[in-house]
Scaffold this active site. Sequence first.
Site, PDB file in Angstrom:
ATOM      1  N   ARG A  90      25.158 -24.912  13.116  1.00  0.00           N
ATOM      2  CA  ARG A  90      26.413 -25.626  12.825  1.00  0.00           C
ATOM      3  C   ARG A  90      26.403 -26.941  13.584  1.00  0.00           C
ATOM      4  O   ARG A  90      25.619 -27.822  13.294  1.00  0.00           O
ATOM      5  CB  ARG A  90      27.620 -24.750  13.232  1.00  0.00           C
ATOM      6  N   SER A 128      32.897 -16.245  13.994  1.00  0.00           N
ATOM      7  CA  SER A 128      33.552 -14.930  13.964  1.00  0.00           C
ATOM      8  C   SER A 128      34.719 -14.888  14.955  1.00  0.00           C
ATOM      9  O   SER A 128      35.783 -14.322  14.657  1.00  0.00           O
ATOM     10  CB  SER A 128      32.556 -13.841  14.335  1.00  0.00           C
TER      11      SER A 128
HETATM   12  P1  ADP Z   1      24.790 -14.464  17.438  1.00  0.00           P
HETATM   13  O1  ADP Z   1      25.589 -13.740  18.472  1.00  0.00           O
HETATM   14  O2  ADP Z   1      23.394 -13.968  17.315  1.00  0.00           O
HETATM   15  O3  ADP Z   1      24.858 -15.967  17.527  1.00  0.00           O
HETATM   16  P2  ADP Z   1      26.536 -14.704  15.134  1.00  0.00           P
HETATM   17  O4  ADP Z   1      27.042 -13.622  14.232  1.00  0.00           O
HETATM   18  O5  ADP Z   1      27.537 -15.498  15.892  1.00  0.00           O
HETATM   19  O6  ADP Z   1      25.467 -14.007  16.073  1.00  0.00           O
HETATM   20  O7  ADP Z   1      25.668 -15.724  14.291  1.00  0.00           O
HETATM   21  C1  ADP Z   1      24.524 -15.314  13.584  1.00  0.00           C
HETATM   22  C2  ADP Z   1      23.852 -16.542  12.989  1.00  0.00           C
HETATM   23  O8  ADP Z   1      24.704 -17.110  12.003  1.00  0.00           O
HETATM   24  C3  ADP Z   1      23.594 -17.671  14.001  1.00  0.00           C
HETATM   25  O9  ADP Z   1      22.379 -18.300  13.681  1.00  0.00           O
HETATM   26  C4  ADP Z   1      24.761 -18.600  13.784  1.00  0.00           C
HETATM   27  O10 ADP Z   1      24.436 -19.932  14.149  1.00  0.00           O
HETATM   28  C5  ADP Z   1      24.952 -18.469  12.292  1.00  0.00           C
HETATM   29  N1  ADP Z   1      26.313 -18.808  11.892  1.00  0.00           N
HETATM   30  C6  ADP Z   1      27.469 -18.352  12.399  1.00  0.00           C
HETATM   31  N2  ADP Z   1      28.541 -18.912  11.791  1.00  0.00           N
HETATM   32  C7  ADP Z   1      28.022 -19.765  10.867  1.00  0.00           C
HETATM   33  C8  ADP Z   1      28.592 -20.683   9.915  1.00  0.00           C
HETATM   34  N3  ADP Z   1      29.904 -20.874   9.831  1.00  0.00           N
HETATM   35  N4  ADP Z   1      27.758 -21.390   9.135  1.00  0.00           N
HETATM   36  C9  ADP Z   1      26.417 -21.233   9.259  1.00  0.00           C
HETATM   37  N5  ADP Z   1      25.808 -20.415  10.132  1.00  0.00           N
HETATM   38  C10 ADP Z   1      26.598 -19.688  10.925  1.00  0.00           C
END
Ligand code: ADP
Length: 166
Positions: A90, A128
């Site tokens: 992001r 999230s």
């Molecule tokens: P983590 O704790 O491993 O970061 P997340 O569920 O927060 O797990 O995120 C998983 C992946 O999805 C990460 O690579 C994060 O950058 C990506 N991600 C989260 N939100 C978005 C979004 N709004 N758009 C694109 N990628 C996202």
Amino acid sequence: MRIAIYPGSFDPITNGHLDILNRATHLFDKVIIAVLSNPIKNCFFGVEERLELIKATTAEMPKVEVDSFDGLTVVYAVKQNASILIRGLRALSDFEHELQMAQANKSINPNIETIFLMCSLEYAYLSSSLVREISFLGGDISDVVPKCVNEYISKLREKRFTNDYK
Ligand code: ADP
């Protein structure tokens, strides 16, 4: 067969995650969306809840498999015969951490490549934790999460509200 792993917390899955997942299915034969079950990381939803929400969301996506894992992501990838990790990027703030993770994974197993997909503009701000915060403060999240997630969180909110005022 080119298999990719999309690892993450997915606490809960949002439309931003779904967008990355969907785009990854156009690049690979199979994409395993894998919930990291890491006791060190404090997640709001349990692993089983997160898995159920992802399964309901991806039920119509034939190239997608849903799983959970613990331990090192690259070790899990090898077990699944996958050579690619997918991560979403992001803002610039994601970059430093993601670069570090990708380099750490590369040093553990140089055969596993991390591929980054840039987030779509409409989900650039979405996370999230933000979804949870907006929802539990009474905001509408129906445009930014899959339908089943919106329904699940709405029910939790109602339950909490009812308990608070009992
Ligand atoms: P983590 O704790 O491993 O970061 P997340 O569920 O927060 O797990 O995120 C998983 C992946 O999805 C990460 O690579 C994060 O950058 C990506 N991600 C989260 N939100 C978005 C979004 N709004 N758009 C694109 N990628 C996202």
